[in-house]
Design a protein around this motif. Sequence first.
Motif, PDB file in Angstrom:
ATOM      1  N   ILE A 185      59.612  55.037  -4.328  1.00 50.94           N
ATOM      2  CA  ILE A 185      59.849  55.061  -5.773  1.00 50.94           C
ATOM      3  C   ILE A 185      59.579  53.689  -6.390  1.00 50.94           C
ATOM      4  CG2 ILE A 185      61.630  55.322  -7.568  1.00 50.94           C
ATOM      5  CD1 ILE A 185      62.922  57.442  -5.711  1.00 50.94           C
ATOM      6  N   LEU A 186      60.082  52.639  -5.768  1.00 51.55           N
ATOM      7  CA  LEU A 186      59.885  51.289  -6.306  1.00 51.55           C
ATOM      8  C   LEU A 186      58.408  50.894  -6.270  1.00 51.55           C
ATOM      9  CD1 LEU A 186      62.997  49.491  -4.773  1.00 51.55           C
ATOM     10  CD2 LEU A 186      62.652  50.213  -7.154  1.00 51.55           C
ATOM     11  N   ASN A 187      57.702  51.322  -5.234  1.00 48.25           N
ATOM     12  CA  ASN A 187      56.264  51.038  -5.165  1.00 48.25           C
ATOM     13  C   ASN A 187      55.512  51.761  -6.276  1.00 48.25           C
ATOM     14  OD1 ASN A 187      56.410  49.329  -2.953  1.00 48.25           O
ATOM     15  ND2 ASN A 187      56.102  50.959  -1.456  1.00 48.25           N
ATOM     16  N   LEU A 188      55.931  53.008  -6.563  1.00 51.98           N
ATOM     17  CA  LEU A 188      55.296  53.752  -7.648  1.00 51.98           C
ATOM     18  C   LEU A 188      55.545  53.087  -8.994  1.00 51.98           C
ATOM     19  CD1 LEU A 188      56.003  57.473  -6.650  1.00 51.98           C
ATOM     20  CD2 LEU A 188      53.774  56.353  -6.786  1.00 51.98           C
ATOM     21  N   VAL A 189      56.773  52.595  -9.188  1.00 48.08           N
ATOM     22  CA  VAL A 189      57.094  51.897 -10.437  1.00 48.08           C
ATOM     23  C   VAL A 189      56.254  50.641 -10.573  1.00 48.08           C
ATOM     24  CG1 VAL A 189      58.899  50.646 -11.686  1.00 48.08           C
ATOM     25  CG2 VAL A 189      59.434  52.821 -10.583  1.00 48.08           C
TER      26      VAL A 189
ATOM     27  N   VAL B 113      51.284  47.977 -12.933  1.00 49.01           N
ATOM     28  CA  VAL B 113      49.927  47.428 -12.764  1.00 49.01           C
ATOM     29  C   VAL B 113      48.916  48.251 -13.556  1.00 49.01           C
ATOM     30  CG1 VAL B 113      48.065  47.030 -11.108  1.00 49.01           C
ATOM     31  CG2 VAL B 113      50.418  46.399 -10.528  1.00 49.01           C
ATOM     32  N   VAL B 114      49.040  49.608 -13.466  1.00 53.25           N
ATOM     33  CA  VAL B 114      48.113  50.485 -14.180  1.00 53.25           C
ATOM     34  C   VAL B 114      48.235  50.285 -15.684  1.00 53.25           C
ATOM     35  CG1 VAL B 114      47.585  52.892 -14.728  1.00 53.25           C
ATOM     36  CG2 VAL B 114      47.996  52.225 -12.360  1.00 53.25           C
ATOM     37  N   LEU B 115      49.479  50.207 -16.174  1.00 56.84           N
ATOM     38  CA  LEU B 115      49.674  49.991 -17.611  1.00 56.84           C
ATOM     39  C   LEU B 115      49.113  48.651 -18.045  1.00 56.84           C
ATOM     40  CD1 LEU B 115      53.276  51.405 -18.157  1.00 56.84           C
ATOM     41  CD2 LEU B 115      51.105  52.431 -18.834  1.00 56.84           C
ATOM     42  N   GLU B 116      49.254  47.658 -17.201  1.00 58.43           N
ATOM     43  CA  GLU B 116      48.681  46.342 -17.502  1.00 58.43           C
ATOM     44  C   GLU B 116      47.163  46.449 -17.608  1.00 58.43           C
ATOM     45  OE1 GLU B 116      48.912  42.050 -17.968  1.00 58.43           O
ATOM     46  OE2 GLU B 116      50.376  43.661 -18.108  1.00 58.43           O
TER      47      GLU B 116
END
Length: 294
Positions: free
Chosen positions: A71-75, A80-83
């Motif tokens: 879960i933390l890796n997905l967050v 990163v994707v949003l950035e």
Amino acid sequence: MEIRELNYFVTVAKYKSFTKASEALHVTQPTLSKVVKSLEKQLDVTLFHRSARRSELTDVGEVVYGQALKILNLVEELDVVLEDVTHLQKGKIKIGMPPLIGILFFPKMIKGFQEKFPGITIEIDERGANVIKDLVATGELDLGFVMLPADMEEFHVIPYTSQQLMLIVNRSNPLANKETVMMKDLKNEPMLLFSQDFTLHDCILQECEQAGFTPNIAYESSQWDFISQMVEHDLGIAMFPKAIAEKVNPMAVKAIPIVNPSIPWEIVLIAKKGHYVSHATKGFIKYIAPNYAI
């Protein structure tokens, strides 16, 4: 369950110590203990074997630890994707574009944009301008290049380019002896028009009406090169934007300016008002029209 709770739990599991974890997280040990106990209560499990020296994961704690890491890796990946998206490193834009505009402007336009933003994907939908307006209005397309008129209340209308329409005729046609023509000169000529999906179709009909006649429509097509070949075979006359008229076979066809009045071919980029505009789409608009704010 909160991301903060999972992060605190994972940190304790890594250090196997509430004391060391609290130091790493810059929180007090009582606060850390309270958060972990809250998580245990929510899950209705015991996560740690607690002792004076070490805090070891229980068998259930091991399972929760593995899932918490995912879960933390997905967050983190989402951040990163949003950035990437907000800085135009990634994204997708769906753009409607009539074939005429695509032929004239698309290669150079897209080449420059994708050199600047290689991570953004452009999906092109080639339709007539009337169809494109409908698709932008319903949100199926992010943007559309169309010929004016366009509804200023429904769309953001961003100027792109403007040219004049030219008459193209077979060189055997008496009109080919003229250096300019007026719409009234075309009254008795069979016309080759773009299909009804194209705003240019409506524009020409309107200009004929204002000149006092109803045109004799011989054929309609969505392909400019097909229309051009029909003119080459002396099956009618046609009207093209100047840049397209310059592409016809000059040995068989003559392009003549239309005057009194001249007929503008004004191309704009439209976006639906009131809809969410992605960062990638805003980037494309800024690339096309640097001084336009949406």
